[in-house]
Scaffold this motif. Structure first.
Motif, PDB file in Angstrom:
ATOM      1  N   LEU A  50       4.946   4.787 -30.488  1.00  0.00           N
ATOM      2  CA  LEU A  50       4.933   5.976 -29.647  1.00  0.00           C
ATOM      3  C   LEU A  50       3.545   6.585 -29.775  1.00  0.00           C
ATOM      4  O   LEU A  50       3.023   6.713 -30.895  1.00  0.00           O
ATOM      5  N   ARG A  51       2.960   6.929 -28.640  1.00  0.00           N
ATOM      6  CA  ARG A  51       1.662   7.606 -28.697  1.00  0.00           C
ATOM      7  C   ARG A  51       1.809   8.882 -29.518  1.00  0.00           C
ATOM      8  O   ARG A  51       2.905   9.420 -29.644  1.00  0.00           O
ATOM      9  N   PRO A  52       0.705   9.411 -30.059  1.00  0.00           N
ATOM     10  CA  PRO A  52       0.799  10.630 -30.866  1.00  0.00           C
ATOM     11  C   PRO A  52       1.596  11.724 -30.150  1.00  0.00           C
ATOM     12  O   PRO A  52       1.319  12.061 -28.998  1.00  0.00           O
ATOM     13  N   THR A  53       2.610  12.228 -30.842  1.00  0.00           N
ATOM     14  CA  THR A  53       3.511  13.251 -30.305  1.00  0.00           C
ATOM     15  C   THR A  53       4.019  14.076 -31.478  1.00  0.00           C
ATOM     16  O   THR A  53       4.655  13.533 -32.374  1.00  0.00           O
ATOM     17  N   GLU A  54       3.712  15.372 -31.471  1.00  0.00           N
ATOM     18  CA  GLU A  54       4.167  16.258 -32.544  1.00  0.00           C
ATOM     19  C   GLU A  54       4.789  17.511 -31.955  1.00  0.00           C
ATOM     20  O   GLU A  54       4.295  18.060 -30.972  1.00  0.00           O
ATOM     21  N   LEU A  55       5.863  17.964 -32.595  1.00  0.00           N
ATOM     22  CA  LEU A  55       6.583  19.159 -32.179  1.00  0.00           C
ATOM     23  C   LEU A  55       6.433  20.220 -33.251  1.00  0.00           C
ATOM     24  O   LEU A  55       6.596  19.933 -34.441  1.00  0.00           O
ATOM     25  N   LEU A  56       6.137  21.448 -32.833  1.00  0.00           N
ATOM     26  CA  LEU A  56       6.081  22.572 -33.749  1.00  0.00           C
ATOM     27  C   LEU A  56       7.182  23.553 -33.375  1.00  0.00           C
ATOM     28  O   LEU A  56       7.344  23.889 -32.196  1.00  0.00           O
ATOM     29  N   ILE A  57       7.955  23.963 -34.376  1.00  0.00           N
ATOM     30  CA  ILE A  57       9.046  24.923 -34.175  1.00  0.00           C
ATOM     31  C   ILE A  57       8.637  26.204 -34.888  1.00  0.00           C
ATOM     32  O   ILE A  57       8.330  26.181 -36.089  1.00  0.00           O
ATOM     33  N   PHE A  58       8.637  27.328 -34.156  1.00  0.00           N
ATOM     34  CA  PHE A  58       8.084  28.561 -34.704  1.00  0.00           C
ATOM     35  C   PHE A  58       8.719  29.786 -34.043  1.00  0.00           C
ATOM     36  O   PHE A  58       9.383  29.679 -33.018  1.00  0.00           O
ATOM     37  N   GLY A  59       8.495  30.926 -34.635  1.00  0.00           N
ATOM     38  CA  GLY A  59       8.972  32.163 -34.041  1.00  0.00           C
ATOM     39  C   GLY A  59       9.079  33.255 -35.075  1.00  0.00           C
ATOM     40  O   GLY A  59       8.478  33.186 -36.153  1.00  0.00           O
ATOM     41  N   HIS A  60       9.882  34.260 -34.742  1.00  0.00           N
ATOM     42  CA  HIS A  60      10.126  35.375 -35.647  1.00  0.00           C
ATOM     43  C   HIS A  60      11.493  35.961 -35.303  1.00  0.00           C
ATOM     44  O   HIS A  60      11.803  36.145 -34.124  1.00  0.00           O
ATOM     45  N   PRO A  61      12.297  36.255 -36.314  1.00  0.00           N
ATOM     46  CA  PRO A  61      13.629  36.798 -36.027  1.00  0.00           C
ATOM     47  C   PRO A  61      13.613  38.057 -35.162  1.00  0.00           C
ATOM     48  O   PRO A  61      14.531  38.281 -34.388  1.00  0.00           O
ATOM     49  N   LYS A  62      12.566  38.883 -35.278  1.00  0.00           N
ATOM     50  CA  LYS A  62      12.505  40.106 -34.463  1.00  0.00           C
ATOM     51  C   LYS A  62      12.372  39.782 -32.977  1.00  0.00           C
ATOM     52  O   LYS A  62      12.745  40.589 -32.139  1.00  0.00           O
ATOM     53  N   GLY A  63      11.847  38.618 -32.651  1.00  0.00           N
ATOM     54  CA  GLY A  63      11.729  38.217 -31.253  1.00  0.00           C
ATOM     55  C   GLY A  63      12.959  37.499 -30.735  1.00  0.00           C
ATOM     56  O   GLY A  63      13.443  37.786 -29.643  1.00  0.00           O
ATOM     57  N   GLY A  64      13.467  36.569 -31.513  1.00  0.00           N
ATOM     58  CA  GLY A  64      14.581  35.744 -31.050  1.00  0.00           C
ATOM     59  C   GLY A  64      15.948  36.369 -31.198  1.00  0.00           C
ATOM     60  O   GLY A  64      16.852  36.130 -30.385  1.00  0.00           O
ATOM     61  N   THR A  65      16.125  37.202 -32.220  1.00  0.00           N
ATOM     62  CA  THR A  65      17.451  37.775 -32.464  1.00  0.00           C
ATOM     63  C   THR A  65      17.983  38.589 -31.287  1.00  0.00           C
ATOM     64  O   THR A  65      19.161  38.432 -30.932  1.00  0.00           O
ATOM     65  N   PRO A  66      17.163  39.449 -30.654  1.00  0.00           N
ATOM     66  CA  PRO A  66      17.711  40.193 -29.513  1.00  0.00           C
ATOM     67  C   PRO A  66      18.244  39.283 -28.405  1.00  0.00           C
ATOM     68  O   PRO A  66      19.235  39.619 -27.752  1.00  0.00           O
TER      69      PRO A  66
END
Length: 131
Positions: A50-66
């Protein structure tokens, strides 16, 4: 370019460096990096290419929780994700979902301020990572 809630922008850097730069932009904004997944590395371990492929998972509870307080199903699309990938011509791209697409997908009634903040932050960190 935008397609079905996805935004894809060109990167001047290799996949791994694009992800490193994205991590720096994210942590500078006091967000959390939850995981970095090397899909090409996983493919290699399975004896596949597979060609180079990277996933980053990120965030902050104050943003996603609402968003999840409004409709818990939004949790399937949260935390936020960005995918750095190399196409067949060797060009590197960074792709992410817009928060407004997530809100539309889940029929969110609330979380407007959080969605707006995410829709402003995502292109900013993507630009830092790719240019």
């Amino acid at each position: 370019m935008t397609d079905n809630g996805l935004v894809t922008i060109a990167s001047r850097f290799p996949v791994a460096e694009t992800i490193e730069r994205l991590m720096a932009a994210i942590t500078a904004r006091n967000m959390l990096v939850f995981a970095r997944i090397d899909h090409a590395g996983g493919a290699a371990k399975a004896g596949m290419s597979l060609r180079p492929t990277e996933l980053l998972i990120f965030g902050h509870p104050k943003g996603g929780t609402p968003l999840m307080q409004d409709k818990q199903t939004a949790g399937i699309d949260l935390p936020l994700k960005a995918l750095a990938w190399e196409d067949a011509d060797g060009k590197v791209w960074l792709t992410f979902n817009t928060a407004s697409w997530v809100a539309e997908r889940h029929g969110l009634d609330d979380g407007g301020a959080a969605v707006k903040a995410m829709d402003q932050m995502l292109p900013a960190v993507a630009k830092e990572a790719t240019s």
